[in-house]
Design an enzyme around this catalytic site. Sequence first.
Site, short mmCIF file in Angstrom:
data_model
loop_
_atom_site.label_atom_id
_atom_site.label_comp_id
_atom_site.label_asym_id
_atom_site.label_seq_id
_atom_site.Cartn_x
_atom_site.Cartn_y
_atom_site.Cartn_z
CD GLU A 166 128.73 -29.10 -9.84
OE1 GLU A 166 128.21 -28.39 -8.94
OE2 GLU A 166 128.55 -29.41 -10.82
CG HIS A 203 128.62 -24.14 -8.96
ND1 HIS A 203 127.95 -22.95 -9.28
CD2 HIS A 203 128.39 -25.13 -9.71
CE1 HIS A 203 127.27 -23.32 -10.37
NE2 HIS A 203 127.57 -24.67 -10.69
CG HIS A 207 130.10 -26.80 -14.14
ND1 HIS A 207 129.34 -26.25 -15.02
CD2 HIS A 207 129.27 -26.82 -13.16
CE1 HIS A 207 128.05 -25.98 -14.69
NE2 HIS A 207 127.92 -26.39 -13.31
CG ASP A 228 124.28 -24.87 -11.87
OD1 ASP A 228 124.44 -25.36 -11.00
OD2 ASP A 228 125.20 -24.95 -12.81
ZN LIG Z 1 126.50 -25.96 -11.90
#
Ligand SMILES: [Zn+2]
Length: 135
Positions: free
Chosen positions: A25, A79, A81, A92
């Site tokens: 990530e 961010h 995935h 999250d």
């Molecule tokens: Zn996430």
Amino acid sequence: MDRLIVAEELIEQMVSHCRAGYPYEACGMLAGRNGRVEKVYAMTNDEPSPVSYLINPREQFLVMKEMREKRLELVGIFHSHPSSPPVPSAKDVNLAFYPDSVYVILGLSDPGHPEIRAYEIRDGRAVELPVEPVR
Ligand SMILES: [Zn+2]
């Protein structure tokens, strides 16, 4: 905020930072005004993992300082995935400490077609917000 307004060029900056971090990530912060992103900060994931991220605290401190000096707001935190849909994970949601910011997730499971989604995460609930790309 009822939507996230962001220039296509800035979406591309986020996507290229997230691609560079693949298969882990990648993360960063979005500064702007009135729900419109004006600057993308590509930041270091201190806990490189395919399923989580931790923004480097020192970089976060410096970015927040610069934003204050430039009178910009923390519009969002993004961010990636790398191999799952751009939907907030339980982590999250639990670690969303900025209820007034938009959480942006870039899904890279189809590398040729990154998918961008935005959420407001408050009181343990994620609500999707529309992303409005502008030129
Ligand atoms: Zn996430």
